[in-house]
Design a protein around this motif. Structure first.
Motif, PDB file in Angstrom:
ATOM      1  N   UNK A  12       0.832  -1.201   0.000  1.00 54.09           N
ATOM      2  CA  UNK A  12       0.000   0.000   0.000  1.00 54.09           C
ATOM      3  C   UNK A  12       0.874   1.262   0.000  1.00 54.09           C
ATOM      4  N   UNK A  13       1.954   1.241   0.765  1.00 58.77           N
ATOM      5  CA  UNK A  13       2.836   2.401   0.835  1.00 58.77           C
ATOM      6  C   UNK A  13       3.530   2.636  -0.507  1.00 58.77           C
ATOM      7  N   UNK A  14       3.950   1.566  -1.170  1.00 61.43           N
ATOM      8  CA  UNK A  14       4.581   1.714  -2.484  1.00 61.43           C
ATOM      9  C   UNK A  14       3.573   2.218  -3.513  1.00 61.43           C
ATOM     10  N   UNK A  15       2.345   1.722  -3.430  1.00 60.45           N
ATOM     11  CA  UNK A  15       1.292   2.197  -4.334  1.00 60.45           C
ATOM     12  C   UNK A  15       1.019   3.677  -4.086  1.00 60.45           C
ATOM     13  N   UNK A  16       1.002   4.084  -2.815  1.00 58.65           N
ATOM     14  CA  UNK A  16       0.783   5.490  -2.476  1.00 58.65           C
ATOM     15  C   UNK A  16       1.926   6.353  -2.995  1.00 58.65           C
ATOM     16  N   UNK A  17       3.144   5.855  -2.885  1.00 54.56           N
ATOM     17  CA  UNK A  17       4.290   6.619  -3.388  1.00 54.56           C
ATOM     18  C   UNK A  17       4.223   6.791  -4.902  1.00 54.56           C
ATOM     19  N   UNK A  18       3.870   5.732  -5.634  1.00 50.14           N
ATOM     20  CA  UNK A  18       3.787   5.864  -7.091  1.00 50.14           C
ATOM     21  C   UNK A  18       2.625   6.775  -7.485  1.00 50.14           C
ATOM     22  N   UNK A  19       1.515   6.698  -6.756  1.00 47.67           N
ATOM     23  CA  UNK A  19       0.382   7.592  -7.024  1.00 47.67           C
ATOM     24  C   UNK A  19       0.771   9.039  -6.749  1.00 47.67           C
ATOM     25  N   UNK A  20       1.514   9.236  -5.677  1.00 42.28           N
ATOM     26  CA  UNK A  20       1.985  10.580  -5.332  1.00 42.28           C
ATOM     27  C   UNK A  20       2.879  11.140  -6.431  1.00 42.28           C
ATOM     28  N   UNK A  21       3.837  10.345  -6.890  1.00 39.88           N
ATOM     29  CA  UNK A  21       4.750  10.805  -7.941  1.00 39.88           C
ATOM     30  C   UNK A  21       4.003  11.110  -9.237  1.00 39.88           C
ATOM     31  N   UNK A  22       3.010  10.291  -9.525  1.00 40.51           N
ATOM     32  CA  UNK A  22       2.276  10.441 -10.780  1.00 40.51           C
ATOM     33  C   UNK A  22       1.293  11.612 -10.726  1.00 40.51           C
TER      34      UNK A  22
END
Length: 169
Positions: free
Chosen positions: A139-149
């Motif tokens: 979930x944290x990695x998904x949140x980080x990629x969503x944040x970057x995108x």
């Protein structure tokens, strides 16, 4: 003069809305990583000693920052007010009362931590917490990629909306 000031404020307001949405994504990412780090520390402690959960929660509260610290403090306070009856109930209440910048799936994963802690022996707790931490890491990695995108997208949309409104006026 007043019209120019109004247009500038409109542009700044729209930009602030876009930035606010983008920083909300950053808050979610930071909160997930902080919660994961604290729960991982608790798991390591459970591996080496069967310290009482009150002590583990106090350590997590002291070593955490931001919303994670507030969550651990609320859980510990609720547990002490109920006379130490149920960690699961204290954890669930804390998750419901503390405004965390999390999605529903994040909350569902975190709610399982209350069911794990204090229910099994040390090894079973550590194993169950390990599985939970792996899901929390996803979930944290998904949140980080969503944040970057999406951070730049929200910022650009805010600026564009402000410019569009200024042009229309």
């Amino acid at each position: 003069m007043t019209a120019a000031l109004g247009k500038l404020l409109l542009l700044l307001g729209c930009t602030a809305l876009g930035l606010g949405r983008g920083f909300g994504l950053k808050r979610r990412t930071a909160c997930l990583f902080e919660l994961r780090r604290a729960l991982e520390t608790m798991g390591r402690e459970l591996t080496f000693s069967l310290r009482p959960l009150g002590s583990l929660m106090d350590q997590a509260r002291r070593e955490s920052r931001g919303e994670a610290c507030a969550l651990f403090a609320a859980c510990q306070e609720k547990f002490s007010h109920t006379g130490g009856e149920s960690w699961a109930e204290s954890w669930r209440t804390a998750l419901e009362t503390i405004p965390l910048p999390l999605k529903e799936e994040d909350r569902r994963i975190l709610s399982e931590a209350g069911q794990i802690l204090g229910r099994y022996d040390g090894e079973d707790q550590r194993r169950a917490l390990g599985g939970l931490l792996a899901r929390l890491e996803e979930q944290a990695q998904e949140a980080r990629s969503e944040e970057k995108r999406l951070f730049r997208v929200y910022t650009a949309l805010g600026i564009t909306a402000g410019l569009f409104c200024v042009i229309l006026l």
